[in-house]
Design a protein around this motif. Structure first.
Motif, PDB file in Angstrom:
ATOM      1  N   ALA A 635      -0.363  93.448 134.182  1.00 13.97           N
ATOM      2  CA  ALA A 635      -0.679  94.818 134.590  1.00 13.97           C
ATOM      3  C   ALA A 635      -1.915  95.318 133.850  1.00 13.97           C
ATOM      4  N   GLU A 636      -2.894  95.807 134.585  1.00 14.86           N
ATOM      5  CA  GLU A 636      -4.120  96.353 134.002  1.00 14.86           C
ATOM      6  C   GLU A 636      -3.921  97.850 133.778  1.00 14.86           C
ATOM      7  N   LEU A 637      -3.212  98.170 132.705  1.00 14.86           N
ATOM      8  CA  LEU A 637      -2.865  99.553 132.410  1.00 14.86           C
ATOM      9  C   LEU A 637      -4.093 100.321 131.941  1.00 14.86           C
ATOM     10  N   PRO A 638      -4.089 101.650 132.094  1.00 10.64           N
ATOM     11  CA  PRO A 638      -5.196 102.444 131.570  1.00 10.64           C
ATOM     12  C   PRO A 638      -5.328 102.265 130.061  1.00 10.64           C
ATOM     13  N   ALA A 683      -3.768 107.061 137.481  1.00  7.25           N
ATOM     14  CA  ALA A 683      -4.249 105.729 137.090  1.00  7.25           C
ATOM     15  C   ALA A 683      -3.091 104.823 136.701  1.00  7.25           C
ATOM     16  N   ALA A 687      -2.073 101.357 138.673  1.00  9.58           N
ATOM     17  CA  ALA A 687      -2.017 100.080 137.977  1.00  9.58           C
ATOM     18  C   ALA A 687      -0.661  99.401 138.165  1.00  9.58           C
TER      19      ALA A 687
END
Length: 714
Positions: A635-638, A683, A687
């Motif tokens: 997961a490309e988290l903020p 965001a 994500a």
């Protein structure tokens, strides 16, 4: 009966010959097997031959539109918003005559018609139009997309909640003609609020005020909601009110009918049944009525020219949907108010932390009465703490302190008395009388309970226990750790033998009780309304509600107490409430002062310091340890996201319904909380949705469950 229908004289002998003749006739006729239409070789619609369809697949990696060819025969019925059936999943290799064939039939909604498709391959044809009734309009589609994005879900899942199942009989009947707008109502009991009349005038003049309304205790709030809806209708616009349950919806429905008469509003509740509910929903969709009162699913009601959205008692757990993507009524109506530029009203006798935040941020204005009006409407609240219980002989003997007994006696002279008990049943939890060891089932180690005076069974597996003995000391005598509503009713019945005792709980909920002396024992949320109000109320075992290990325990306890106390007559009429709880606790003090707004503000300040919702945005991700770790890795988290956990998730108790976020029986799950500061919620949701979609498209094994803004974070 004609001779053709008469039976043969020899049915046993003639039947085989008749069946053989039928089979032979079918073979000679060379009739092809019946199969679903492929529209092979059929001409396409001359104008806009492409239909963009949302298929009813709730998986995230298919959260998109698909193009289909429109046969000329379906051209008239295949209009935007109708239900269709399409073939899905055939792949690109099964193409004949320029048309894709095969795949399974699946439901969908036709979104729009196009002149050409941006897909370069062969298109499958629409299988058929289920109904020419357009049920998905542009506004409902935009709202559903916004809800799906906010909660990291799929549009198809949201539409499952927004559009009720089709009922052909209801759809075939025309809806009544719309009535002209009614005159603007008088302020009525809104005069008790300093800004109440101005709020109604703004609605009647076509304005869009936003207010957080702390309603005064008493029976007037249904009429006040009805007047707000009537003022909105007077401006030529529509109004929508969502309440927690069918009983509450019935009160608002009756108030609106009394104020405006029949035919001006629709009632959308599950109690109506599928046909009636769909018929009412269609009347709203067709513009026949512009006012809606309903429960949770009504938050998506397609009201034309929406001018007001309102939610009552937003802290009730019924407002949070248990189906993906788990939207909350308050948040959905906030989206409708912002996108549709309509008025917003959040009301209740209590005030949630989220409501306090709306006022603190300036998004909504407070709508409250002054202290003088509150002193007239609210009952007198008295407390009994642990110290008084220890010194009170009556409390040690019978669990009810002397003050409670005296309050009951005084109240029964003038009307019914309400007794709120946090647990249902007779003795929900039991322990050994000698050593206080909790009584547990021999088969599954679950807690033993006594649903009634004689039976003893397990709260987990349900098995009866006939010969229990304590494993620690060998005693066979039990005592109640927690006394339930039925046991309380029995004790009160013995103490007041000449007074009728009624119970209201999950198994049997009373709607109302007459204005006559009676004892009404109820669990929280099941309190019936008393005609003329209760003379008094007892709120027992307050520690059981405040002591829950949950962030919202104090807020929820205060909400339950104010809801029950609001049914009691005002202090000038002798109304009294006795709460058995430690008086130093913050929720108890808020009840005594009748200051739910102050309690919510203090809770909001503490959560702001700790970074808890609603000040921050949070999401829970639950699954097996391996799946959860893999998800958090991809997961490309903020950058601002903070990962809390993971921690083990307790499994669902055997014998009880399993919630979507509970671990399956026999499996060990973990949960991680993802927290971001304000302004980063979108965001975070994007994500999470992208990571889940990527895993599902690759077939990444066991999936994880995502819930944005979970109501229960421990």
């Amino acid at each position: 009966m004609s001779s053709d229908n008469e039976r043969s004289e020899d049915p046993a002998g003639g039947a085989p010959e008749q069946l053989a003749l039928i089979r032979e006739t079918v073979r000679k006729a060379n009739v092809p097997r019946a199969k679903p239409r492929t529209w092979r070789g059929a001409a396409l619609a001359k104008e806009l031959p492409v239909a963009r369809v949302l298929v009813n697949k709730g998986v995230l990696h298919l959260d998109q539109y698909f193009d289909y060819a429109v046969p000329e025969e379906l051209d008239a019925d295949a209009q935007p918003g109708v239900r269709v059936r399409v073939r899905f999943g055939a792949g690109g290799r099964n193409v004949r005559g320029g048309r894709r064939e095969g795949g399974g039939l699946i439901d969908g909604f036709l979104i729009e018609r196009l002149a050409e498709s941006d897909y370069t391959g062969a298109l499958a044809a629409l299988a058929y139009v289920v109904s020419p009734e357009p049920v998905l309009g542009p506004e409902l589609l935009a709202l559903s997309r916004a809800v799906a994005d906010r909660y990291a879900g799929s549009l198809a899942d949201v539409l499952q909640l927004a559009v009720p199942p089709r009922n052909g009989r209801a759809e075939s009947k025309p809806s009544p003609e719309p009535l002209p707008p009614p005159p603007a109502p008088s302020a009525g009991s809104w005069e008790r609020y300093a800004q109440g009349p101005a709020f109604l005038r703004a609605l009647a003049e076509g304005g869009a005020p936003r207010a957080v309304w702390t309603a005064l205790p008493g029976p007037h709030w249904p009429q006040e909601i009805a007047r707000a809806m009537a003022a909105t209708l007077a401006s030529g616009r529509g109004a929508l009110v969502v309440v927690p349950d069918g009983r509450t919806a019935g009160r608002v429905d009756a108030a609106l009918t009394e104020l405006l008469g029949e035919g001006r509003h629709a009632l959308l509740t599950a109690d109506s049944g599928p046909e009636k509910r769909y018929r009412e929903w269609l009347a709203v969709r067709r513009g026949s009525v512009r006012a809606v009162v309903g429960t949770r699913a009504a938050m998506f009601a397609p009201v034309a020219d929406l001018g007001l959205v309102a939610v009552w008692d937003d802290g009730d757990s019924s407002h949070s949907d248990d189906n993906a993507p788990f939207p909350h009524v308050r948040e959905v109506l906030e989206l409708r108010a912002a996108h549709g530029r309509c008025a917003f009203l959040l009301g209740g006798t209590n005030c949630t932390v989220e409501a306090a935040q709306l006022v603190e941020s300036g998004w909504a204005l407070p709508l409250r009465a002054d202290r003088e009006q509150l002193r007239i409407a609210a009952p007198l609240v008295r407390t009994v703490g642990d110290g008084e219980l220890a010194r009170d002989g009556a409390a040690r003997a019978a669990r009810l302190p002397s003050l409670a007994w005296q309050t009951v006696r005084d109240g029964l002279r003038s009307g019914p008395v309400l007794v709120q008990v946090p647990r249902r049943g007779y003795a929900p939890r039991l322990a050994c009388e000698r050593c206080r060891e909790p009584a547990r089932c021999r088969h599954c180690a679950g807690p033993l309970q006594a649903p009634d005076q004689r039976d003893l069974d397990c709260a987990w597996c349900g098995r009866a226990e006939t010969s229990w003995h304590c494993v620690a000391c060998g005693s066979n005598r039990l005592r109640a750790q927690i006394v339930g509503a039925r046991r309380t009713a029995e004790e009160l019945g013995r103490a007041f033998p000449a007074v009728p005792v009624r119970t209201s709980g999950r198994d049997h909920i009373l709607d109302s009780v007459p204005d006559a002396p009676a004892l009404v024992v109820s669990t929280p949320g099941a309190e019936p309304v008393a005609e003329g109000g209760y003379a008094a109320a007892l709120l027992l075992d307050g520690w059981a509600m405040v002591g829950r290990p949950d962030l919202r325990a104090g807020e929820e306890a205060l909400r339950r107490w104010t809801a029950a106390a609001s049914l009691v007559r005002g202090q000038p009429e002798g109304g009294t409430v006795v709460i058995v709880a430690e008086p130093t606790l913050r929720p108890v003090q808020a009840l005594v002062r009748w200051d739910p707004v102050g309690h919510a503000r203090r809770e909001l300040e503490e959560r702001a310091e700790l970074g808890f919702p609603p000040v921050s945005r949070m999401a829970s991700v639950t699954g097996s340890p391996e799946a959860l770790a893999a998800f958090l890795t991809v997961a490309e988290l903020p950058p601002e996201a903070e990962v809390l956990g993971p921690v083990p998730v307790p499994g669902a108790e055997p014998g009880r319904p399993r919630r979507p976020w509970d671990a399956p029986p026999g499996e060990s799950w973990e949960r991680a909380l993802l927290r971001v500061p304000p302004g980063n919620g979108a965001a975070l949701a994007a994500a999470l949705k992208a990571a889940q979609a990527a895993r599902m498209s690759r077939g990444g094994g066991a999936q994880v469950r995502i819930r944005v803004d979970p109501p229960d974070i421990g």
